[in-house]
Motif scaffolding. Structure first.
Motif, PDB file in Angstrom:
ATOM      1  N   SER A 103      -0.867  14.820  -8.330  1.00 38.15           N
ATOM      2  CA  SER A 103      -2.304  14.605  -8.448  1.00 38.15           C
ATOM      3  C   SER A 103      -2.936  14.671  -7.070  1.00 38.15           C
ATOM      4  CB  SER A 103      -2.614  13.247  -9.095  1.00 38.15           C
ATOM      5  OG  SER A 103      -2.180  12.201  -8.259  1.00 38.15           O
ATOM      6  N   ALA A 104      -4.233  14.958  -7.063  1.00 39.27           N
ATOM      7  CA  ALA A 104      -4.955  15.038  -5.792  1.00 39.27           C
ATOM      8  C   ALA A 104      -6.432  14.757  -6.040  1.00 39.27           C
ATOM      9  CB  ALA A 104      -4.785  16.417  -5.177  1.00 39.27           C
ATOM     10  N   ASP A 105      -7.050  14.121  -5.076  1.00 35.78           N
ATOM     11  CA  ASP A 105      -8.501  13.964  -5.070  1.00 35.78           C
ATOM     12  C   ASP A 105      -8.948  14.059  -3.619  1.00 35.78           C
ATOM     13  OD1 ASP A 105      -8.021  11.454  -3.928  1.00 35.78           O
ATOM     14  OD2 ASP A 105      -8.241  10.402  -5.812  1.00 35.78           O
ATOM     15  N   SER A 106     -10.171  13.688  -3.320  1.00 43.14           N
ATOM     16  CA  SER A 106     -10.667  13.840  -1.956  1.00 43.14           C
ATOM     17  C   SER A 106     -10.001  12.884  -0.985  1.00 43.14           C
ATOM     18  CB  SER A 106     -12.178  13.635  -1.926  1.00 43.14           C
ATOM     19  OG  SER A 106     -12.491  12.314  -2.339  1.00 43.14           O
ATOM     20  N   ALA A 107      -9.383  11.823  -1.486  1.00 39.73           N
ATOM     21  CA  ALA A 107      -8.794  10.826  -0.594  1.00 39.73           C
ATOM     22  C   ALA A 107      -7.273  10.903  -0.514  1.00 39.73           C
ATOM     23  CB  ALA A 107      -9.205   9.422  -1.031  1.00 39.73           C
ATOM     24  N   THR A 108      -6.587  11.080  -1.629  1.00 42.03           N
ATOM     25  CA  THR A 108      -5.132  11.028  -1.604  1.00 42.03           C
ATOM     26  C   THR A 108      -4.506  12.192  -2.360  1.00 42.03           C
ATOM     27  OG1 THR A 108      -5.027   9.670  -3.583  1.00 42.03           O
ATOM     28  CG2 THR A 108      -5.059   8.506  -1.473  1.00 42.03           C
ATOM     29  N   VAL A 109      -3.277  12.467  -1.974  1.00 35.89           N
ATOM     30  CA  VAL A 109      -2.458  13.449  -2.679  1.00 35.89           C
ATOM     31  C   VAL A 109      -1.161  12.736  -3.038  1.00 35.89           C
ATOM     32  CG1 VAL A 109      -1.298  15.682  -2.550  1.00 35.89           C
ATOM     33  CG2 VAL A 109      -3.447  15.345  -1.359  1.00 35.89           C
ATOM     34  N   ALA A 110      -0.744  12.874  -4.281  1.00 41.87           N
ATOM     35  CA  ALA A 110       0.485  12.233  -4.751  1.00 41.87           C
ATOM     36  C   ALA A 110       1.544  13.298  -5.008  1.00 41.87           C
ATOM     37  CB  ALA A 110       0.220  11.436  -6.020  1.00 41.87           C
ATOM     38  N   PHE A 111       2.763  12.989  -4.612  1.00 39.74           N
ATOM     39  CA  PHE A 111       3.895  13.889  -4.790  1.00 39.74           C
ATOM     40  C   PHE A 111       5.018  13.148  -5.504  1.00 39.74           C
ATOM     41  CE2 PHE A 111       1.742  15.178  -0.914  1.00 39.74           C
ATOM     42  CZ  PHE A 111       1.557  16.531  -1.126  1.00 39.74           C
ATOM     43  N   ARG A 112       5.862  13.913  -6.182  1.00 37.62           N
ATOM     44  CA  ARG A 112       7.020  13.352  -6.873  1.00 37.62           C
ATOM     45  C   ARG A 112       8.187  14.314  -6.719  1.00 37.62           C
ATOM     46  NH1 ARG A 112       5.904  11.910 -12.778  1.00 37.62           N
ATOM     47  NH2 ARG A 112       5.061  10.095 -11.750  1.00 37.62           N
ATOM     48  N   SER A 113       9.366  13.752  -6.568  1.00 35.36           N
ATOM     49  CA  SER A 113      10.562  14.595  -6.503  1.00 35.36           C
ATOM     50  C   SER A 113      10.863  15.086  -7.920  1.00 35.36           C
ATOM     51  CB  SER A 113      11.740  13.808  -5.943  1.00 35.36           C
ATOM     52  OG  SER A 113      12.099  12.768  -6.822  1.00 35.36           O
ATOM     53  N   PRO A 114      11.563  16.205  -8.056  1.00 34.35           N
ATOM     54  CA  PRO A 114      11.867  16.732  -9.393  1.00 34.35           C
ATOM     55  C   PRO A 114      12.621  15.737 -10.270  1.00 34.35           C
ATOM     56  CG  PRO A 114      12.374  18.372  -7.728  1.00 34.35           C
ATOM     57  CD  PRO A 114      12.030  17.104  -7.004  1.00 34.35           C
ATOM     58  N   THR A 115      13.448  14.893  -9.678  1.00 29.76           N
ATOM     59  CA  THR A 115      14.201  13.910 -10.457  1.00 29.76           C
ATOM     60  C   THR A 115      13.366  12.677 -10.781  1.00 29.76           C
ATOM     61  OG1 THR A 115      15.048  12.869  -8.458  1.00 29.76           O
ATOM     62  CG2 THR A 115      16.384  14.634  -9.421  1.00 29.76           C
ATOM     63  N   GLY A 116      12.239  12.505 -10.095  1.00 25.98           N
ATOM     64  CA  GLY A 116      11.392  11.337 -10.331  1.00 25.98           C
ATOM     65  C   GLY A 116      11.840  10.099  -9.577  1.00 25.98           C
ATOM     66  N   ARG A 117      12.861  10.222  -8.747  1.00 27.95           N
ATOM     67  CA  ARG A 117      13.368   9.058  -8.001  1.00 27.95           C
ATOM     68  C   ARG A 117      12.465   8.679  -6.832  1.00 27.95           C
ATOM     69  NH1 ARG A 117      18.754   7.470  -8.049  1.00 27.95           N
ATOM     70  NH2 ARG A 117      18.665   7.306  -5.777  1.00 27.95           N
ATOM     71  N   THR A 118      11.667   9.638  -6.341  1.00 32.12           N
ATOM     72  CA  THR A 118      10.817   9.395  -5.183  1.00 32.12           C
ATOM     73  C   THR A 118       9.400   9.827  -5.487  1.00 32.12           C
ATOM     74  OG1 THR A 118      12.677   9.807  -3.704  1.00 32.12           O
ATOM     75  CG2 THR A 118      10.491   9.910  -2.732  1.00 32.12           C
ATOM     76  N   GLU A 119       8.441   8.949  -5.183  1.00 27.62           N
ATOM     77  CA  GLU A 119       7.020   9.275  -5.290  1.00 27.62           C
ATOM     78  C   GLU A 119       6.356   8.890  -3.983  1.00 27.62           C
ATOM     79  OE1 GLU A 119       5.022   8.250  -9.012  1.00 27.62           O
ATOM     80  OE2 GLU A 119       6.974   7.633  -9.774  1.00 27.62           O
ATOM     81  N   LEU A 120       5.409   9.698  -3.555  1.00 30.04           N
ATOM     82  CA  LEU A 120       4.772   9.515  -2.262  1.00 30.04           C
ATOM     83  C   LEU A 120       3.283   9.793  -2.379  1.00 30.04           C
ATOM     84  CD1 LEU A 120       5.163   9.224   0.888  1.00 30.04           C
ATOM     85  CD2 LEU A 120       5.419  11.716   0.916  1.00 30.04           C
ATOM     86  N   ARG A 121       2.464   8.934  -1.755  1.00 29.73           N
ATOM     87  CA  ARG A 121       1.010   9.154  -1.696  1.00 29.73           C
ATOM     88  C   ARG A 121       0.577   9.109  -0.243  1.00 29.73           C
ATOM     89  NH1 ARG A 121      -0.071   5.207  -6.521  1.00 29.73           N
ATOM     90  NH2 ARG A 121       0.128   3.673  -4.868  1.00 29.73           N
ATOM     91  N   VAL A 122      -0.141  10.146   0.184  1.00 30.71           N
ATOM     92  CA  VAL A 122      -0.693  10.207   1.532  1.00 30.71           C
ATOM     93  C   VAL A 122      -2.125  10.711   1.456  1.00 30.71           C
ATOM     94  CG1 VAL A 122       1.523  10.577   2.698  1.00 30.71           C
ATOM     95  CG2 VAL A 122       0.203  12.530   1.934  1.00 30.71           C
TER      96      VAL A 122
END
Length: 142
Positions: A103-122
């Motif tokens: 997901s993404a908006d004007s403030a943050t972008v969220a990422f997820r690993s293919p396995t779902g073990r890691t999620e990151l927001r910057v």
């Protein structure tokens, strides 16, 4: 008279809190971080992380420590470390095989690993630098 001064003090504090220039200050700090990274210096990027090993599958605020010195002409910029804001403040190596934007908006972008073990927001402005440092520019690993 004391009640009048206390009321005036409270109104002044509320006005200052309402008018606080948090947005421009954060933008300036973010631009300063990106400029430091472009100069090859180390940078601490604020991030939210949920990882099976590093955060025990709970969201934690902290920083990604990005090394600014490139390891190759177009390769990752160097090792990345995770430093939590709470508890143990020791930086630990952070590696993830690939990240997919969820997901993404004007403030943050969220990422997820293919396995779902890691999620990151910057922050959206810092996402390209983080992906480059992780060596995960969107291309799957071969």
């Amino acid at each position: 008279m004391g009640e009048l001064l206390a009321g005036l003090f409270r109104v002044t504090l509320e006005a200052l809190a309402y008018l606080a220039p948090v947005g421009p200050v954060q933008n300036r700090l973010r631009k300063r971080r990106l400029a430091r990274l472009a100069q090859g210096k180390d940078v601490r990027v604020p991030a939210d992380l949920k990882d099976a090993e590093l955060t025990e599958n709970t969201w934690e605020n902290g920083h990604l420590l990005l090394g600014g010195k490139p390891s190759g002409p177009s390769g990752p910029t160097g090792p990345v470390f995770w430093q939590p804001r709470k508890g143990n403040h020791n930086a630990v190596p952070f590696t993830v095989p690939a990240l997919e934007m969820t997901s993404a908006d004007s403030a943050t972008v969220a990422f997820r690993s293919p396995t779902g073990r890691t999620e990151l927001r910057v922050h959206a402005d810092e996402a390209p630098a983080v992906l480059k440092a992780l060596g995960a520019d969107g291309a799957p690993d071969a």
